[in-house]
Design a protein around this motif. Structure first.
Motif, PDB file in Angstrom:
ATOM      1  N   GLU B   1       0.845  -1.200   0.000  1.00 39.29           N
ATOM      2  CA  GLU B   1       0.000   0.000   0.000  1.00 39.29           C
ATOM      3  C   GLU B   1       0.879   1.248   0.000  1.00 39.29           C
ATOM      4  O   GLU B   1       1.812   1.364   0.784  1.00 39.29           O
ATOM      5  N   VAL B   2       0.582   2.173  -0.862  1.00 44.94           N
ATOM      6  CA  VAL B   2       1.314   3.437  -0.911  1.00 44.94           C
ATOM      7  C   VAL B   2       0.890   4.277   0.280  1.00 44.94           C
ATOM      8  O   VAL B   2      -0.305   4.488   0.516  1.00 44.94           O
ATOM      9  N   GLN B   3       1.877   4.754   1.048  1.00 44.88           N
ATOM     10  CA  GLN B   3       1.555   5.457   2.286  1.00 44.88           C
ATOM     11  C   GLN B   3       2.612   6.496   2.622  1.00 44.88           C
ATOM     12  O   GLN B   3       3.799   6.301   2.352  1.00 44.88           O
ATOM     13  N   LEU B   4       2.156   7.598   3.206  1.00 47.42           N
ATOM     14  CA  LEU B   4       3.040   8.627   3.755  1.00 47.42           C
ATOM     15  C   LEU B   4       2.652   8.853   5.199  1.00 47.42           C
ATOM     16  O   LEU B   4       1.468   9.021   5.497  1.00 47.42           O
ATOM     17  N   VAL B   5       3.650   8.877   6.079  1.00 40.61           N
ATOM     18  CA  VAL B   5       3.398   9.139   7.490  1.00 40.61           C
ATOM     19  C   VAL B   5       4.219  10.356   7.887  1.00 40.61           C
ATOM     20  O   VAL B   5       5.456  10.319   7.871  1.00 40.61           O
ATOM     21  N   ASP B   6       3.499  11.430   8.218  1.00 49.69           N
ATOM     22  CA  ASP B   6       4.193  12.656   8.624  1.00 49.69           C
ATOM     23  C   ASP B   6       4.139  12.806  10.138  1.00 49.69           C
ATOM     24  O   ASP B   6       3.144  12.433  10.767  1.00 49.69           O
ATOM     25  N   SER B   7       5.221  13.360  10.694  1.00 46.40           N
ATOM     26  CA  SER B   7       5.339  13.477  12.142  1.00 46.40           C
ATOM     27  C   SER B   7       6.272  14.634  12.497  1.00 46.40           C
ATOM     28  O   SER B   7       6.895  15.237  11.605  1.00 46.40           O
ATOM     29  N   GLY B   8       6.352  14.919  13.806  1.00 48.04           N
ATOM     30  CA  GLY B   8       7.307  15.914  14.273  1.00 48.04           C
ATOM     31  C   GLY B   8       6.708  17.241  14.702  1.00 48.04           C
ATOM     32  O   GLY B   8       7.423  18.122  15.189  1.00 48.04           O
ATOM     33  N   GLY B   9       5.411  17.397  14.514  1.00 51.61           N
ATOM     34  CA  GLY B   9       4.776  18.646  14.901  1.00 51.61           C
ATOM     35  C   GLY B   9       4.719  18.818  16.411  1.00 51.61           C
ATOM     36  O   GLY B   9       4.996  17.886  17.170  1.00 51.61           O
ATOM     37  N   GLY B  10       4.339  20.013  16.827  1.00 49.83           N
ATOM     38  CA  GLY B  10       4.236  20.284  18.257  1.00 49.83           C
ATOM     39  C   GLY B  10       4.076  21.754  18.526  1.00 49.83           C
ATOM     40  O   GLY B  10       3.884  22.560  17.610  1.00 49.83           O
ATOM     41  N   LEU B  11       4.165  22.093  19.805  1.00 52.52           N
ATOM     42  CA  LEU B  11       4.057  23.481  20.257  1.00 52.52           C
ATOM     43  C   LEU B  11       5.470  24.053  20.383  1.00 52.52           C
ATOM     44  O   LEU B  11       6.334  23.451  21.033  1.00 52.52           O
ATOM     45  N   VAL B  12       5.688  25.210  19.782  1.00 50.34           N
ATOM     46  CA  VAL B  12       7.004  25.845  19.829  1.00 50.34           C
ATOM     47  C   VAL B  12       6.813  27.343  19.991  1.00 50.34           C
ATOM     48  O   VAL B  12       5.818  27.907  19.522  1.00 50.34           O
ATOM     49  N   GLN B  13       7.748  27.971  20.680  1.00 48.45           N
ATOM     50  CA  GLN B  13       7.667  29.419  20.883  1.00 48.45           C
ATOM     51  C   GLN B  13       8.101  30.168  19.625  1.00 48.45           C
ATOM     52  O   GLN B  13       8.869  29.645  18.813  1.00 48.45           O
ATOM     53  N   PRO B  14       7.597  31.379  19.445  1.00 49.25           N
ATOM     54  CA  PRO B  14       8.059  32.211  18.312  1.00 49.25           C
ATOM     55  C   PRO B  14       9.574  32.324  18.322  1.00 49.25           C
ATOM     56  O   PRO B  14      10.184  32.512  19.369  1.00 49.25           O
ATOM     57  N   GLY B  15      10.168  32.179  17.131  1.00 45.26           N
ATOM     58  CA  GLY B  15      11.610  32.198  17.001  1.00 45.26           C
ATOM     59  C   GLY B  15      12.251  30.837  17.141  1.00 45.26           C
ATOM     60  O   GLY B  15      13.447  30.679  16.882  1.00 45.26           O
ATOM     61  N   GLY B  16      11.465  29.844  17.540  1.00 47.11           N
ATOM     62  CA  GLY B  16      12.004  28.509  17.761  1.00 47.11           C
ATOM     63  C   GLY B  16      12.106  27.702  16.478  1.00 47.11           C
ATOM     64  O   GLY B  16      11.827  28.180  15.372  1.00 47.11           O
ATOM     65  N   SER B  17      12.512  26.443  16.640  1.00 47.95           N
ATOM     66  CA  SER B  17      12.737  25.538  15.508  1.00 47.95           C
ATOM     67  C   SER B  17      12.003  24.217  15.723  1.00 47.95           C
ATOM     68  O   SER B  17      11.722  23.823  16.862  1.00 47.95           O
ATOM     69  N   LEU B  18      11.760  23.543  14.615  1.00 49.00           N
ATOM     70  CA  LEU B  18      11.100  22.242  14.642  1.00 49.00           C
ATOM     71  C   LEU B  18      11.505  21.509  13.370  1.00 49.00           C
ATOM     72  O   LEU B  18      11.719  22.147  12.323  1.00 49.00           O
ATOM     73  N   ARG B  19      11.598  20.185  13.423  1.00 47.59           N
ATOM     74  CA  ARG B  19      11.873  19.402  12.222  1.00 47.59           C
ATOM     75  C   ARG B  19      10.754  18.409  12.003  1.00 47.59           C
ATOM     76  O   ARG B  19      10.469  17.580  12.885  1.00 47.59           O
ATOM     77  N   LEU B  20      10.132  18.494  10.838  1.00 45.35           N
ATOM     78  CA  LEU B  20       9.083  17.546  10.452  1.00 45.35           C
ATOM     79  C   LEU B  20       9.701  16.418   9.632  1.00 45.35           C
ATOM     80  O   LEU B  20      10.676  16.615   8.907  1.00 45.35           O
ATOM     81  N   THR B  21       9.081  15.236   9.747  1.00 43.24           N
ATOM     82  CA  THR B  21       9.549  14.053   9.032  1.00 43.24           C
ATOM     83  C   THR B  21       8.394  13.426   8.285  1.00 43.24           C
ATOM     84  O   THR B  21       7.259  13.404   8.773  1.00 43.24           O
ATOM     85  N   CYS B  22       8.682  12.942   7.087  1.00 40.28           N
ATOM     86  CA  CYS B  22       7.696  12.226   6.282  1.00 40.28           C
ATOM     87  C   CYS B  22       8.329  10.916   5.832  1.00 40.28           C
ATOM     88  O   CYS B  22       9.319  10.921   5.117  1.00 40.28           O
ATOM     89  N   THR B  23       7.739   9.803   6.242  1.00 36.18           N
ATOM     90  CA  THR B  23       8.268   8.488   5.887  1.00 36.18           C
ATOM     91  C   THR B  23       7.345   7.829   4.871  1.00 36.18           C
ATOM     92  O   THR B  23       6.130   7.750   5.081  1.00 36.18           O
ATOM     93  N   ALA B  24       7.939   7.384   3.778  1.00 34.69           N
ATOM     94  CA  ALA B  24       7.167   6.828   2.676  1.00 34.69           C
ATOM     95  C   ALA B  24       7.307   5.313   2.598  1.00 34.69           C
ATOM     96  O   ALA B  24       8.324   4.739   2.994  1.00 34.69           O
ATOM     97  N   SER B  25       6.284   4.669   2.051  1.00 38.76           N
ATOM     98  CA  SER B  25       6.340   3.238   1.803  1.00 38.76           C
ATOM     99  C   SER B  25       5.427   2.895   0.641  1.00 38.76           C
ATOM    100  O   SER B  25       4.493   3.639   0.327  1.00 38.76           O
ATOM    101  N   GLY B  26       5.717   1.768  -0.006  1.00 36.00           N
ATOM    102  CA  GLY B  26       4.834   1.270  -1.056  1.00 36.00           C
ATOM    103  C   GLY B  26       5.125   1.790  -2.452  1.00 36.00           C
ATOM    104  O   GLY B  26       4.387   1.440  -3.389  1.00 36.00           O
ATOM    105  N   PHE B  27       6.143   2.624  -2.625  1.00 37.25           N
ATOM    106  CA  PHE B  27       6.513   3.087  -3.959  1.00 37.25           C
ATOM    107  C   PHE B  27       8.014   3.406  -3.981  1.00 37.25           C
ATOM    108  O   PHE B  27       8.650   3.468  -2.938  1.00 37.25           O
ATOM    109  N   THR B  28       8.557   3.577  -5.186  1.00 39.36           N
ATOM    110  CA  THR B  28       9.984   3.875  -5.336  1.00 39.36           C
ATOM    111  C   THR B  28      10.208   5.341  -5.008  1.00 39.36           C
ATOM    112  O   THR B  28      10.075   6.227  -5.869  1.00 39.36           O
ATOM    113  N   PHE B  29      10.550   5.596  -3.763  1.00 42.18           N
ATOM    114  CA  PHE B  29      10.582   6.945  -3.219  1.00 42.18           C
ATOM    115  C   PHE B  29      11.472   7.878  -4.043  1.00 42.18           C
ATOM    116  O   PHE B  29      11.100   9.003  -4.337  1.00 42.18           O
ATOM    117  N   SER B  30      12.636   7.403  -4.428  1.00 44.21           N
ATOM    118  CA  SER B  30      13.620   8.262  -5.101  1.00 44.21           C
ATOM    119  C   SER B  30      13.179   8.689  -6.503  1.00 44.21           C
ATOM    120  O   SER B  30      13.799   9.569  -7.106  1.00 44.21           O
TER     121      SER B  30
END
Lengths: 112, 124
Positions: B1-30
């Motif tokens: 099954e072709v699927q994308l799972v995104d994660s990494g969100g949250g609460l952050v203060q103004p000026g702060g940083s965050l890294r989101l991640t997206c993990t793929a499966s079921g297809f030739t990602f590249s």
């Protein structure tokens, strides 16, 4: 940027009625050498990601019911739901991919 | 099954940083360009960034240029969005979305597979 403008912002139709949503682009999105319009339509239900319905302005994505159809060329496009069903309640977006992607503001479809 | 799972969100203060991640499966990602699209609460969809299949081409909306960085690791079937200098107006659900053109380069396209979204809230 290519600006996409949808109309109306919302519409309420009775079950079984035809629903029509319009989308206008600020620049032609017809790639003349390929004779393709770089336009897609999406459906988004509350709490869900968008779902691709139609691409190349009129090609239905696999599994999409045939009551959904797309038409138009150049700068003016239409999404038609031929017979509105309860499960079609959603917000619909058009998107151009002639340039970097831009979306219309959305049209909310409800049952009257 | 072709699927994308995104994660990494949250609460952050103004000026702060965050890294989101997206993990793929079921297809030739590249083989496919990938995108991040966001949606502010009660608002419409906004394309944020795109990356070519080979990762060498990266593109940004003006609203995030210079603050966000998109990248991918094809060996891990994963895409990232590094978000720095966050502002209140960056508050949104962030979706990763797969392009449909088979190429190592980036081509704008419709998006046929979407993650469920991860929510970023920028607030003090």
């Amino acid at each position: 940027d290519i600006v996409m403008t949808q109309s109306p912002d919302s519409l309420a139709m009775s079950l079984g009625e035809r629903a029509t949503i319009n989308c206008k682009s600020s620049h032609s999105i017809l790639y003349t050498s390929k004779n393709k319009n770089y336009l897609a339509w999406y459906q988004q239900k509350p709490g869900q990601p968008p779902k691709l319905l139609i691409y190349w302005s009129s090609t239905r994505e696999s599994g999409v019911p045939d009551r959904f159809s797309g038409s138009g060329s150049g700068t003016d496009f239409t999404l038609t739901i031929s017979s509105l069903q309860a499960e079609d309640v959603a917000v619909y977006y058009c998107q151009q991919y002639y340039d970097f992607p831009t979306f219309g503001q959305g049209t909310k479809v409800e049952i009257k | 099954e072709v699927q994308l799972v995104d994660s990494g969100g949250g609460l952050v203060q103004p000026g702060g940083s965050l890294r989101l991640t997206c993990t793929a499966s079921g297809f030739t990602f590249s083989s496919y360009a990938m995108n991040w699209v966001r949606q502010a609460p009660g608002k419409g969809l906004e394309w944020v960034s795109g990356i070519s299949g080979n990762g060498y081409g990266t593109y940004y909306a003006d609203s995030v240029k210079g603050r966000f960085t998109i990248s991918r690791d094809n060996s891990k079937n994963t895409m990232y969005l590094q978000m720095n200098s966050l502002r209140a107006e960056d508050t949104a659900a962030y979706y990763c979305a797969k392009g449909t053109v088979i190429s190592s380069s980036y081509y704008s396209s419709n998006m046929d597979v979407w993650g469920k979204g991860t929510t970023v809230t920028v607030s003090s």
